[in-house]
Design a protein around this motif. Sequence first.
Motif, PDB file in Angstrom:
ATOM      1  N   TYR A  18      21.988 -27.577  37.719  1.00  0.00           N
ATOM      2  CA  TYR A  18      22.219 -27.630  36.768  1.00  0.00           C
ATOM      3  C   TYR A  18      22.006 -29.266  35.532  1.00  0.00           C
ATOM      4  N   GLU A  44      37.582 -31.714  27.268  1.00  0.00           N
ATOM      5  CA  GLU A  44      36.898 -30.891  26.841  1.00  0.00           C
ATOM      6  C   GLU A  44      37.054 -29.521  28.309  1.00  0.00           C
ATOM      7  N   GLY A  46      35.991 -26.672  30.835  1.00  0.00           N
ATOM      8  CA  GLY A  46      34.309 -26.352  31.176  1.00  0.00           C
ATOM      9  C   GLY A  46      33.776 -27.715  31.028  1.00  0.00           C
ATOM     10  N   ARG A  51      27.926 -33.959  32.108  1.00  0.00           N
ATOM     11  CA  ARG A  51      27.397 -34.070  30.632  1.00  0.00           C
ATOM     12  C   ARG A  51      27.804 -35.262  30.241  1.00  0.00           C
ATOM     13  N   ASP A  67      38.117 -27.955  34.973  1.00  0.00           N
ATOM     14  CA  ASP A  67      36.550 -26.901  34.899  1.00  0.00           C
ATOM     15  C   ASP A  67      37.426 -25.507  35.768  1.00  0.00           C
ATOM     16  N   TYR A  69      35.561 -24.926  38.906  1.00  0.00           N
ATOM     17  CA  TYR A  69      34.740 -25.164  40.174  1.00  0.00           C
ATOM     18  C   TYR A  69      35.021 -26.234  40.271  1.00  0.00           C
ATOM     19  N   ASP A  97      41.721 -23.247  35.368  1.00  0.00           N
ATOM     20  CA  ASP A  97      41.272 -21.914  34.225  1.00  0.00           C
ATOM     21  C   ASP A  97      41.413 -22.184  33.224  1.00  0.00           C
ATOM     22  N   THR A  98      40.608 -22.031  31.855  1.00  0.00           N
ATOM     23  CA  THR A  98      40.565 -22.611  30.381  1.00  0.00           C
ATOM     24  C   THR A  98      41.661 -21.172  29.950  1.00  0.00           C
TER      25      THR A  98
HETATM   26  C1  LIG Z   1      27.711 -23.977  31.228  1.00  0.00           C
HETATM   27  S1  LIG Z   1      28.876 -24.794  32.021  1.00  0.00           S
HETATM   28  C2  LIG Z   1      29.364 -26.347  30.722  1.00  0.00           C
HETATM   29  C3  LIG Z   1      29.007 -27.867  31.196  1.00  0.00           C
HETATM   30  C4  LIG Z   1      29.602 -28.850  30.762  1.00  0.00           C
HETATM   31  N1  LIG Z   1      30.740 -28.789  29.226  1.00  0.00           N
HETATM   32  C5  LIG Z   1      28.520 -29.559  29.846  1.00  0.00           C
HETATM   33  O1  LIG Z   1      28.615 -29.445  28.376  1.00  0.00           O
HETATM   34  O2  LIG Z   1      27.085 -29.764  30.361  1.00  0.00           O
HETATM   35  C6  LIG Z   1      30.291 -24.064  31.897  1.00  0.00           C
HETATM   36  C7  LIG Z   1      30.854 -25.554  33.221  1.00  0.00           C
HETATM   37  O3  LIG Z   1      32.442 -23.836  32.886  1.00  0.00           O
HETATM   38  C8  LIG Z   1      32.709 -23.575  33.797  1.00  0.00           C
HETATM   39  N2  LIG Z   1      33.613 -22.404  33.923  1.00  0.00           N
HETATM   40  C9  LIG Z   1      33.350 -21.102  33.789  1.00  0.00           C
HETATM   41  N3  LIG Z   1      34.540 -20.198  34.143  1.00  0.00           N
HETATM   42  C10 LIG Z   1      35.638 -21.316  33.179  1.00  0.00           C
HETATM   43  C11 LIG Z   1      37.361 -20.951  33.823  1.00  0.00           C
HETATM   44  N4  LIG Z   1      36.971 -19.667  33.792  1.00  0.00           N
HETATM   45  N5  LIG Z   1      37.844 -21.976  33.612  1.00  0.00           N
HETATM   46  C12 LIG Z   1      37.170 -23.335  33.684  1.00  0.00           C
HETATM   47  N6  LIG Z   1      36.485 -23.467  33.817  1.00  0.00           N
HETATM   48  C13 LIG Z   1      35.187 -22.288  33.581  1.00  0.00           C
HETATM   49  C14 LIG Z   1      31.896 -23.496  35.049  1.00  0.00           C
HETATM   50  O4  LIG Z   1      32.443 -24.311  36.429  1.00  0.00           O
HETATM   51  C15 LIG Z   1      30.979 -24.932  33.550  1.00  0.00           C
HETATM   52  O5  LIG Z   1      31.050 -25.953  34.480  1.00  0.00           O
END
Ligand SMILES: C[S@@+](CC[C@H](N)C(=O)[O-])C[C@H]1O[C@@H](n2cnc3c(N)ncnc32)[C@H](O)[C@@H]1O
Length: 262
Positions: A18, A44, A46, A51, A67, A69, A97-98
């Motif tokens: 990532y 923020e 997720g 980043r 987040d 994970y 979890d969001t």
């Molecule tokens: C595409 S990444 C974006 C990471 C960060 N926001 C960035 O801008 O680099 C999506 C993130 O959402 C998290 N994620 C996925 N489903 C989620 C959920 N239901 N609740 C919280 N986080 C979640 C993943 O673990 C991942 O870190």
Amino acid sequence: MRDEIESTEYEGLFPVLYDLLHPSAPEADAYARLARERDGDLLELGCGTGRLVVPLARAGIEVWGLDLYRDMLDACRAKLERESPSVRERVTLVEGDTRTFTLPRTFPLITAPCNFLDNLLGADDLLQTFRSAARHLADDGLFVVDSSAPDLPAMVAADGQEQVGEFTHPDTGRRLVSRFTPRFDFVRQIETDDITLEELEGDVVVRRARTTMTVTWHHPREIEAALGAAGLEAVGTYGSVDRRPMRARGGDMVHFARRARP
Ligand SMILES: C[S@@+](CC[C@H](N)C(=O)[O-])C[C@H]1O[C@@H](n2cnc3c(N)ncnc32)[C@H](O)[C@@H]1O
């Protein structure tokens, strides 16, 4: 050789990929400006490997990152370890979890950057996440959702095509080879990605991680409808966080929303 199968691209060896695929955060300044305009903290959704969290905290913003994970959050924690104590103190990371989280406070700015919404496969997932955001948004707060606009011709061209990438592991210095094959169900708006990441010592594979990850994509009207159903009101749709116009094809699709006024 370690052979690992993960359920998502957010676990095991994949957080390293990532960061290699997303080495910069060009939108961080625009988010920092939005936070300063509101003179307050940012949540923020997720937040991943930080980043955006890290440059925002460096810029003096108090950041909460949520987040689901742990491996993504651990990668963020490892980055914060290399920062000064004052930067670290500005960051609060929460595993959750969001769709269902509850935090003990509201925020003047909540963000969902970098295609976070792609993880919300069902219509209910989008609605639940927006409802959670609405519950945590201060009265005059702003919710910013940043996703890639669906580029259907590009998706058709990429369908079933393997994309190979080569990188160097930032810690071990070994060669990393990624293989990514997306498949699109255009009726159900479902993208299924087969992803393999190999770490090599010379020509020998020492670690292999595989996942089949399912994501989706949203069109602007779906996002606006879900915002409305969650008690939010879209106040603008732009092509960037600093509010440039949206393009007719591809590029970013950034929704600004606030709590709906009666
Ligand atoms: C595409 S990444 C974006 C990471 C960060 N926001 C960035 O801008 O680099 C999506 C993130 O959402 C998290 N994620 C996925 N489903 C989620 C959920 N239901 N609740 C919280 N986080 C979640 C993943 O673990 C991942 O870190």
